[in-house]
Design an enzyme around this catalytic site. Structure first.
Site, PDB file in Angstrom:
ATOM      1  CE  LYS A 107      -4.445   1.021   0.340  1.00  0.00           C
ATOM      2  NZ  LYS A 107      -5.592   0.160   0.040  1.00  0.00           N
TER       3      LYS A 107
HETATM    4  N1  GLU Z   1      -7.125   0.406  -3.199  1.00  0.00           N
HETATM    5  C1  GLU Z   1      -7.943  -0.735  -3.460  1.00  0.00           C
HETATM    6  C2  GLU Z   1      -8.018  -1.630  -2.242  1.00  0.00           C
HETATM    7  O1  GLU Z   1      -7.861  -1.202  -1.139  1.00  0.00           O
HETATM    8  C3  GLU Z   1      -7.553  -1.438  -4.744  1.00  0.00           C
HETATM    9  C4  GLU Z   1      -6.208  -2.070  -4.742  1.00  0.00           C
HETATM   10  C5  GLU Z   1      -5.770  -2.608  -6.110  1.00  0.00           C
HETATM   11  O2  GLU Z   1      -6.577  -2.615  -7.036  1.00  0.00           O
HETATM   12  O3  GLU Z   1      -4.618  -3.017  -6.204  1.00  0.00           O
HETATM   13  O4  GLU Z   1      -8.331  -2.790  -2.332  1.00  0.00           O
END
Ligand code: GLU
Length: 476
Positions: A107
Site C-alpha cells: 500500500k
Molecule cells: N485500493 C484498493 C483496495 O484497497 C484497490 C487495490 C488494487 O486494485 O490493487 O483494495
C-alpha cells in the site's frame, strides 16, 4: 483515525489476525513472519509550486512478498501515516489471498489534501512521487503494482503509468506497472465501478445463504432492505446506486463529511451524487432530511450498514449503539478491534473488509493480465461465440416453423442469445465468480468450525492458511 483509548489501525488489524491464528496450527514462528510488514519506504521530496518549494512525505509499504508482484492502492490524504499504510498493506495481503488474486500485499500513501491543488500541480506532484517509487522498483509490473485508493483515481494512475514508461522505454510490459488506468491508457472496462460492484455481489451471495442471513435476523433478498451508506465516494456511490437501482434496496441514509441525509422512503443516490459534485457536500439537498450530525446516523435503525469511507468510524465510542444487524465493510478497517468485539457479542453480523471490498483488486488483476497479454478480453472469441450461437438459433427457427402455433421462441431470446460477451460483461462475470467463490470458502469455515464465531475470523483463517502454504512451498 487513531483514537486515544484504542489501539492504532495496524494494531487493530494485528489483533484480528491474532484471534484467527490462535485457532490455527501454524509451524512455530511462521505466524510472526506472516503478520509483520516486510518493509516500509518513506520518501520526502520537493516540488516547486507557486514560487516556492513544497516538501511532501509519501510511503510505500510492502507487507508480504509470498507472491509477486505485490499489490495495493496509493492513497492521497492529509492524515496518511506509516501505521495506516502498514495496516492497509497487511489487509491487501489477506484480501488478495482470500479472493485468489496472485499478489502479495502492499500500500502507498501521500500526505496531501488533493483538494488544495489544481490539476497541473497534482500532476507534477504525482509524477515526482512515481519517479521516487519507480527508481526503487516500488512501482514495477513484476514487483509492485499500485492502484487507486482514497483521493486518487484514473487520472493519477495514467500519470503514474506514463512516468514509469518514460523511465523504462524498452519495457514492453510497462502498462502493467499500475492498474485502475483509464481505458485509453491501458485500463479495463468496469474497473471504476469494481469495488462498489463487488459489494453488491458480496451482498447478493450473502442472501443466497438464508442460514447466514438468519444469523443477522434477516431473510429474503436485497429487495426492500433498508440501507445506510457512509461516504458517497467511488465505492459508496457505486454500491448504493447498484443496490437501489438493480436490487430494489432502499437507501434510507447517506452520511457525508458535512452531515447526513435521511429519508425512510428512500433517497435517489444518483441525484445526491450529482448534488455533491456541484455543491461539494450534501447540505442543501432538497429531497431528504439533512442533519449536521452525520456520524449519529451510523446508529440509526436499518437492515444493512455500509461504511464506505474512513477506517475506525465504528469504535468504542459508538459500537454499543449501532442498531444495524448487518454491516458490510466497504471501506478498509471501518470497525476497530474493540468495536468488533462489542458487535460480535451483540450478534451483529459483519461482512469483513478483506472480502467485501476485494472487487477493486480483483478487477485490477484482470487489468494487469490484459496488459501483460496485450489484448482486450473477448477479442478472439466474441464473434466465434456469436457464430456458434447462430447455428443453434437457425435450428430453433426451423423447429419453430415446424411446430407452428404449438411453440415459438420467447420474444427477446434471439437477440440476447446471439450477442457474444464484451469486455465489461466478462469482467463482471469474473468478478461475480470471484466474490461467490471467496464467500463460500469463508462461510464454509464459519459453519464447519464451532470455534469460529464470525466471518472475519473465518476470512483470516482462509487467507492466512493460503499465505502459509505459499511460504512453506518456498521452503520457509
Ligand atoms: N485500493 C484498493 C483496495 O484497497 C484497490 C487495490 C488494487 O486494485 O490493487 O483494495
Amino acid at each position: 483515525m487513531t483514537l486515544t483509548n484504542e489501539p492504532s489501525f495496524r494494531e487493530s488489524v494485528d489483533l484480528m489476525f491474532n484471534r484467527a491464528v490462535a485457532l490455527m496450527d501454524l509451524p512455530p514462528g511462521l505466524e510472526e513472519k506472516i503478520r509483520v510488514c516486510n518493509a516500509t519506504y518513506t520518501v520526502r521530496f520537493g516540488v516547486r509550486l507557486r514560487g516556492q518549494v513544497h516538501t511532501f512525505t509519501g510511503y510505500r509499504s510492502v507487507h508480504s512478498e509470498h507472491m509477486e508482484p505485490v499489490k495495493g492502492g496509493i492513497r492521497y490524504a492529509p492524515e496518511v501515516n506509516q501505521d495506516e499504510v502498514e495496516a492497509l498493506a497487511a489487509l491487501m495481503t489477506y484480501k488478495c489471498a482470500l479472493v485468489e488474486t496472485p499478489f502479495g500485499g502492499s500500500k502507498g500513501g501521500l500526505c496531501i489534501d488533493p483538494r488544495a491543488y489544481n490539476e497541473e500541480e497534482l500532476e507534477r506532484i504525482t509524477r515526482r512521487f512515481a519517479y521516487e517509487l519507480a527508481k526503487r522498483d516500488l512501482i514495477n509490473p513484476a514487483q509492485n503494482v499500485p492502484a487507486p485508493d482514497m483521493g486518487t483515481g484514473e487520472r493519477e494512475m495514467a500519470w503514474i503509468a506514463d512516468q514509469y514508461a518514460r523511465m523504462n522505454t524498452t519495457d514492453i510490459n510497462a502498462r502493467a506497472c499500475v492498474t485502475g488506468k483509464p481505458l485509453n491508457a491501458g485500463g479495463i472496462a468496469g474497473r471504476v465501478e469494481a469495488t462498489g460492484r463487488g459489494v453488491q455481489y458480496a451482498l447478493r451471495e450473502f442472501f443466497r445463504h438464508p442460514e447466514d442471513a438468519a444469523k443477522a435476523g434477516l431473510s429474503g433478498k436485497l429487495e426492500g432492505k433498508r440501507v445506510i451508506v457512509q461516504g458517497l465516494g467511488n465505492v459508496g456511490y457505486h454500491a448504493a446506486k447498484f443496490l437501489s437501482e438493480e436490487d430494489g434496496s432502499i437507501i434510507t441514509g447517506i452520511i457525508e463529511r458535512d452531515g447526513a441525509l435521511f429519508d425512510p422512503e428512500g433517497i435517489d443516490v444518483e441525484a445526491v451524487y450529482q448534488w455533491i459534485q456541484k455543491h461539494g457536500g450534501v447540505t442543501g439537498y432538497p429531497d431528504a432530511t439533512h442533519t449536521a450530525e452525520g456520524p449519529a446516523v451510523l446508529e440509526a435503525e436499518c437492515d444493512i450498514l455500509i461504511p464506505a469511507a474512513l477506517e475506525g468510524v465504528i469504535n468504542l465510542t459508538n459500537a454499543e449503539r449501532i442498531k444495524a444487524p448487518l454491516i458490510i465493510e466497504a471501506a478498509n478497517g471501518p470497525v476497530t478491534a474493540g468495536a468488533d468485539e462489542i458487535l460480535r457479542k451483540k450478534g451483529t453480523v459483519i461482512i469483513p473488509d478483506m472480502y467485501a471490498n476485494a472487487g477493486g483488486v480483483t478487477v485490477s488483476y484482470f487489468e494487469w493480465v490484459k496488459n501483460l497479454s496485450h489484448i482486450r478480453f473477448g477479442r478472439m472469441q466474441r464473434r466465434q461465440e456469436e457464430a456458434r450461437h447462430e447455428l443453434i438459433v437457425h435450428e430453433l427457427e426451423r423447429l419453430d416453423r415446424y411446430l407452428g402455433d404449438a411453440w415459438s421462441m420467447s420474444p427477446n431470446f434471439k437477440a440476447k442469445y446471439l450477442r457474444g460477451a464484451d469486455e465489461l460483461e466478462l469482467v463482471r462475470s469474473g468478478l461475480d465468480d470471484t466474490m461467490r467463490t471467496a464467500y463460500q470458502s469463508m462461510s464454509a469455515v464459519w459453519h464447519d468450525r464451532n470455534d469460529v464465531e464470525d466471518l472475519r475470523t473465518a476470512a483470516y483463517i482462509v487467507s492466512i492458511d493460503r499465505v502459509a502454504r505459499s511460504y512453506r512451498a518456498k521452503g520457509l
